[in-house]
Design an enzyme around this catalytic site. Structure first.
Site, PDB file in Angstrom:
ATOM      1  N   GLU A  47      -0.893  13.397   1.288  1.00 53.76           N
ATOM      2  CA  GLU A  47      -0.206  12.783   0.144  1.00 53.76           C
ATOM      3  C   GLU A  47      -0.891  13.118  -1.181  1.00 53.76           C
ATOM      4  OE1 GLU A  47      -0.939   8.868  -1.214  1.00 53.76           O
ATOM      5  OE2 GLU A  47      -1.958   8.292   0.645  1.00 53.76           O
ATOM      6  N   ASP A 102       5.126  -9.051  -2.895  1.00 53.58           N
ATOM      7  CA  ASP A 102       4.625  -7.676  -3.011  1.00 53.58           C
ATOM      8  C   ASP A 102       4.301  -7.107  -1.633  1.00 53.58           C
ATOM      9  OD1 ASP A 102       3.487  -5.270  -3.616  1.00 53.58           O
ATOM     10  OD2 ASP A 102       2.151  -6.041  -5.165  1.00 53.58           O
ATOM     11  N   LYS A 151      -7.053  -1.503   3.180  1.00 56.13           N
ATOM     12  CA  LYS A 151      -8.077  -2.227   2.433  1.00 56.13           C
ATOM     13  C   LYS A 151      -7.772  -3.722   2.444  1.00 56.13           C
ATOM     14  CE  LYS A 151      -9.642   1.078  -1.008  1.00 56.13           C
ATOM     15  NZ  LYS A 151      -8.714   2.210  -1.034  1.00 56.13           N
TER      16      LYS A 151
HETATM   17  N1  PSU Z   1      -4.450   2.491  -0.343  1.00 58.88           N
HETATM   18  C1  PSU Z   1      -5.591   3.173  -0.515  1.00 58.88           C
HETATM   19  N2  PSU Z   1      -5.567   4.314  -1.276  1.00 58.88           N
HETATM   20  C2  PSU Z   1      -4.415   4.781  -1.841  1.00 58.88           C
HETATM   21  C3  PSU Z   1      -3.199   4.043  -1.634  1.00 58.88           C
HETATM   22  C4  PSU Z   1      -3.264   2.925  -0.884  1.00 58.88           C
HETATM   23  O1  PSU Z   1      -6.619   2.769  -0.003  1.00 58.88           O
HETATM   24  O2  PSU Z   1      -4.446   5.810  -2.526  1.00 58.88           O
HETATM   25  C5  PSU Z   1      -1.924   4.559  -2.225  1.00 58.88           C
HETATM   26  C6  PSU Z   1      -1.085   5.289  -1.160  1.00 58.88           C
HETATM   27  O3  PSU Z   1      -0.405   6.355  -1.784  1.00 58.88           O
HETATM   28  C7  PSU Z   1      -0.080   4.222  -0.755  1.00 58.88           C
HETATM   29  C8  PSU Z   1       0.153   3.534  -2.077  1.00 58.88           C
HETATM   30  O4  PSU Z   1       1.108   4.743  -0.199  1.00 58.88           O
HETATM   31  O5  PSU Z   1      -1.123   3.467  -2.675  1.00 58.88           O
HETATM   32  C9  PSU Z   1       0.757   2.155  -1.893  1.00 58.88           C
HETATM   33  O6  PSU Z   1       1.196   1.679  -3.125  1.00 58.88           O
HETATM   34  P1  PSU Z   1       2.173   0.403  -3.176  1.00 58.88           P
HETATM   35  O7  PSU Z   1       1.325  -0.735  -2.670  1.00 58.88           O
HETATM   36  O8  PSU Z   1       2.546   0.278  -4.621  1.00 58.88           O
HETATM   37  O9  PSU Z   1       3.325   0.707  -2.283  1.00 58.88           O
HETATM   38 MN    MN Z   2       3.792  -3.230  -4.321  1.00 59.71          MN
END
Ligand code: PSU
Ligand code: MN
Length: 306
Positions: A27, A141, A162
């Site tokens: 990604e 969220d 995390k």
């Molecule tokens: N968690 C991590 N590192 C990251 C991400 C999540 O430890 O870089 C990134 C990934 O690309 C994941 C995104 O898909 O954050 C999730 O964002 P959201 O919670 O806005 O969906």
């Molecule tokens: Mn979100």
């Protein structure tokens, strides 16, 4: 016309897919929003090298000038890494906007899965997954990554999630959506910086071939959606749990105080935790990504045999 009309593969990725060679998707939000420059670019390039070393072809996924891309040139990785958070973070809902406008985008786990699936790539390795945020009962969220795992047939290797997330609720959500969650050499969902979370996975697996067999069986059964493999950070790079938990609590308090919400939440928390822990968390983050992409490549090699 379908999504493939908007997709460009590098010749190397196209050839690997056409001839049944193992390919691993990677990604780009982790590059632009997950780590600071220049470590992000160095890591992304090293990750591609490790995928090759383990017998697969890397396909870093992003959107460049409105084109969906699987496979990037090193200069394009450098460009995304340098621009960092100025690049749009693209999840499922953002795809049409960025493509229609011909803009650049860094793909999250969800958007990378969509593009990988259309390219015909079955394995994707990264650092951490998005999930159910702490306090989601009020904020709602919940990352679109979870719905994507429910819908899109890609195997995702990560180091768990995390503790900025509610790991228990994240697992409940995945169970509801019918997403198998495997622990690689562990009975627990790894907690990203640390090997244990206290939350059990569905099943422990101990070899890449076993992971490949379960994923192939899922697809042959006609069950929609993907699968998650939690690969614990190597012991020598794991962080002290009390220290990292304290940093995460402080980061969440700061996000609340500043009213951070929506797609900014995860990048904000990632940057804050890195800032509070100094370079420590970044070094661990990089090591666990290396560990995951090596496993992803080995699983892809096994899948190519099935
Ligand atoms: N968690 C991590 N590192 C990251 C991400 C999540 O430890 O870089 C990134 C990934 O690309 C994941 C995104 O898909 O954050 C999730 O964002 P959201 O919670 O806005 O969906
Ligand atoms: Mn979100």
């Amino acid at each position: 016309m379908d999504l493939c009309e908007y997709l460009n593969l590098t010749p190397e990725v196209a050839d690997a897919l056409a001839t049944g060679k193992p390919v691993v998707a990677l990604e780009s939000t982790i590059i632009s929003h997950g780590m600071p420059y220049p470590e992000n670019v160095q890591t992304a390039l090293e990750v591609e090298r490790i995928v090759r070393e383990n017998g697969a072809v890397p396909a870093t996924v992003a959107i460049i000038g409105g084109r969906l891309r699987a496979g990037l040139a090193p200069e394009e990785i450098d460009y995304l890494g340098k621009r960092g958070r100025e690049v749009a973070k693209v999840s499922r809902r953002d795809l049409p906007v960025i493509v229609a406008r011909g803009e650049d985008g860094a793909t999250t786990v969800a958007a990378t899965m969509i593009i990988a699936a259309h390219a015909g790539i079955e394995v994707f390795a990264t650092g951490g997954l998005g999930g159910v945020h702490r306090g989601a009962e009020k904020t709602m969220d919940i990352s679109a990554d979870l719905e994507e795992l429910a819908a899109t047939p890609v195997l995702v290797v990560c180091a768990g999630a995390k503790a900025i997330l509610d790991l228990g609720l994240t697992l409940e959500y995945l169970e509801t959506k019918g997403v198998p969650v495997l622990g690689y050499g562990t009975d627990e969902l790894p907690a990203f910086y640390s090997r244990e979370s206290g939350f059990g996975v569905d099943c422990r697996v101990d070899a890449p071939a076993e992971v490949a067999r379960i994923f192939r069986t899922k697809r042959r059964l006609g069950l929609a959606g993907g699968m998650l493999v939690g690969n614990p950070i190597p012991e020598e790079y794991a962080m002290d749990k009390a220290a990292i938990d304290a940093a995460i609590d402080a980061a969440i308090a700061e996000a609340d105080a500043q009213g951070i919400h929506g797609k900014d939440t995860t990048p904000f928390l990632l940057a804050k935790v890195a800032e509070i822990t100094g370079g420590d968390s970044l070094a661990s983050n990089i090591r666990l990504v290396y560990n995951n992409v090596a496993l992803g490549a080995r699983v892809a090699a096994e899948l190519a045999k099935l």
